[in-house]
Design a protein around this motif. Sequence first.
Motif, PDB file in Angstrom:
ATOM      1  N   ARG A  18      26.985  35.024   5.267  1.00 18.40           N
ATOM      2  CA  ARG A  18      25.662  35.415   4.803  1.00 18.40           C
ATOM      3  C   ARG A  18      25.301  34.615   3.568  1.00 18.40           C
ATOM      4  O   ARG A  18      25.756  34.926   2.474  1.00 18.40           O
ATOM      5  CB  ARG A  18      25.646  36.909   4.475  1.00 18.40           C
ATOM      6  CG  ARG A  18      25.870  37.797   5.674  1.00 18.40           C
ATOM      7  CD  ARG A  18      25.940  39.257   5.271  1.00 18.40           C
ATOM      8  NE  ARG A  18      26.945  39.502   4.250  1.00 18.40           N
ATOM      9  CZ  ARG A  18      28.130  40.057   4.480  1.00 18.40           C
ATOM     10  NH1 ARG A  18      28.472  40.425   5.676  1.00 18.40           N
ATOM     11  NH2 ARG A  18      28.971  40.251   3.498  1.00 18.40           N
ATOM     12  N   ARG A  60      26.300  36.220  -0.179  1.00 14.40           N
ATOM     13  CA  ARG A  60      26.812  37.589  -0.223  1.00 14.40           C
ATOM     14  C   ARG A  60      28.052  37.664   0.653  1.00 14.40           C
ATOM     15  O   ARG A  60      28.095  37.080   1.726  1.00 14.40           O
ATOM     16  CB  ARG A  60      25.771  38.561   0.330  1.00 14.40           C
ATOM     17  CG  ARG A  60      24.558  38.701  -0.537  1.00 14.40           C
ATOM     18  CD  ARG A  60      23.524  39.602   0.114  1.00 14.40           C
ATOM     19  NE  ARG A  60      22.272  39.538  -0.587  1.00 14.40           N
ATOM     20  CZ  ARG A  60      21.375  38.572  -0.464  1.00 14.40           C
ATOM     21  NH1 ARG A  60      21.592  37.580   0.356  1.00 14.40           N
ATOM     22  NH2 ARG A  60      20.268  38.590  -1.148  1.00 14.40           N
ATOM     23  N   SER A  61      29.052  38.398   0.187  1.00 16.62           N
ATOM     24  CA  SER A  61      30.249  38.623   1.001  1.00 16.62           C
ATOM     25  C   SER A  61      30.862  39.943   0.565  1.00 16.62           C
ATOM     26  O   SER A  61      30.311  40.653  -0.278  1.00 16.62           O
ATOM     27  CB  SER A  61      31.253  37.486   0.836  1.00 16.62           C
ATOM     28  OG  SER A  61      31.998  37.644  -0.339  1.00 16.62           O
ATOM     29  N   SER A  65      28.154  39.222  -4.626  1.00 17.41           N
ATOM     30  CA  SER A  65      27.092  38.248  -4.376  1.00 17.41           C
ATOM     31  C   SER A  65      26.949  37.335  -5.579  1.00 17.41           C
ATOM     32  O   SER A  65      27.344  37.674  -6.690  1.00 17.41           O
ATOM     33  CB  SER A  65      25.765  38.946  -4.079  1.00 17.41           C
ATOM     34  OG  SER A  65      25.336  39.689  -5.194  1.00 17.41           O
ATOM     35  N   GLU A  67      24.182  34.090  -7.154  1.00 15.49           N
ATOM     36  CA  GLU A  67      22.975  33.267  -7.047  1.00 15.49           C
ATOM     37  C   GLU A  67      23.046  32.219  -8.141  1.00 15.49           C
ATOM     38  O   GLU A  67      23.237  32.549  -9.313  1.00 15.49           O
ATOM     39  CB  GLU A  67      21.722  34.121  -7.217  1.00 15.49           C
ATOM     40  CG  GLU A  67      20.455  33.328  -7.088  1.00 15.49           C
ATOM     41  CD  GLU A  67      19.212  34.191  -7.202  1.00 15.49           C
ATOM     42  OE1 GLU A  67      18.532  34.089  -8.249  1.00 15.49           O
ATOM     43  OE2 GLU A  67      18.939  34.963  -6.273  1.00 15.49           O
ATOM     44  N   THR A 108      34.163  32.471   2.158  1.00 17.15           N
ATOM     45  CA  THR A 108      33.137  33.517   2.047  1.00 17.15           C
ATOM     46  C   THR A 108      33.042  34.333   3.323  1.00 17.15           C
ATOM     47  O   THR A 108      31.989  34.813   3.690  1.00 17.15           O
ATOM     48  CB  THR A 108      31.779  32.889   1.691  1.00 17.15           C
ATOM     49  OG1 THR A 108      31.523  31.823   2.607  1.00 17.15           O
ATOM     50  CG2 THR A 108      31.768  32.352   0.291  1.00 17.15           C
TER      51      THR A 108
END
Length: 111
Positions: A18, A60-61, A65, A67, A108
């Motif tokens: 993801r 995300r995992s 998450s 960024e 991930t």
Amino acid sequence: MTATPDEKRKQARAGVLRGTLLVDGDGHAIVDWSRNGWRVRAEKPWSPVGAAFDLVLGIRSDVGSVEVRGRGTIVRTGDGHVAGTWDLRTPSDPATESLLAVFLSNGTGAA
């Protein structure tokens, strides 16, 4: 997609279950990434090969998450993918930098 010697990966890439690479507000699903490069699903590049652009990496995992913002450059296109390098800005939050290191060292979640 045949890479020239200077386009070859400097680091092994981690697969992603993801993840999104945002460029000009458009999200592209991340296939794999490393500290210095990425590959996303995209039918056509959003910038010419070699041009620099702003981007946001979001992953995300099960670990959490992250960024991170940075500058990217497309180096290869084809087969429904776009691949490139980036200059990830060092996160100002030490916890985010630690999380980023965990994502890269443990993968991930992709098979």
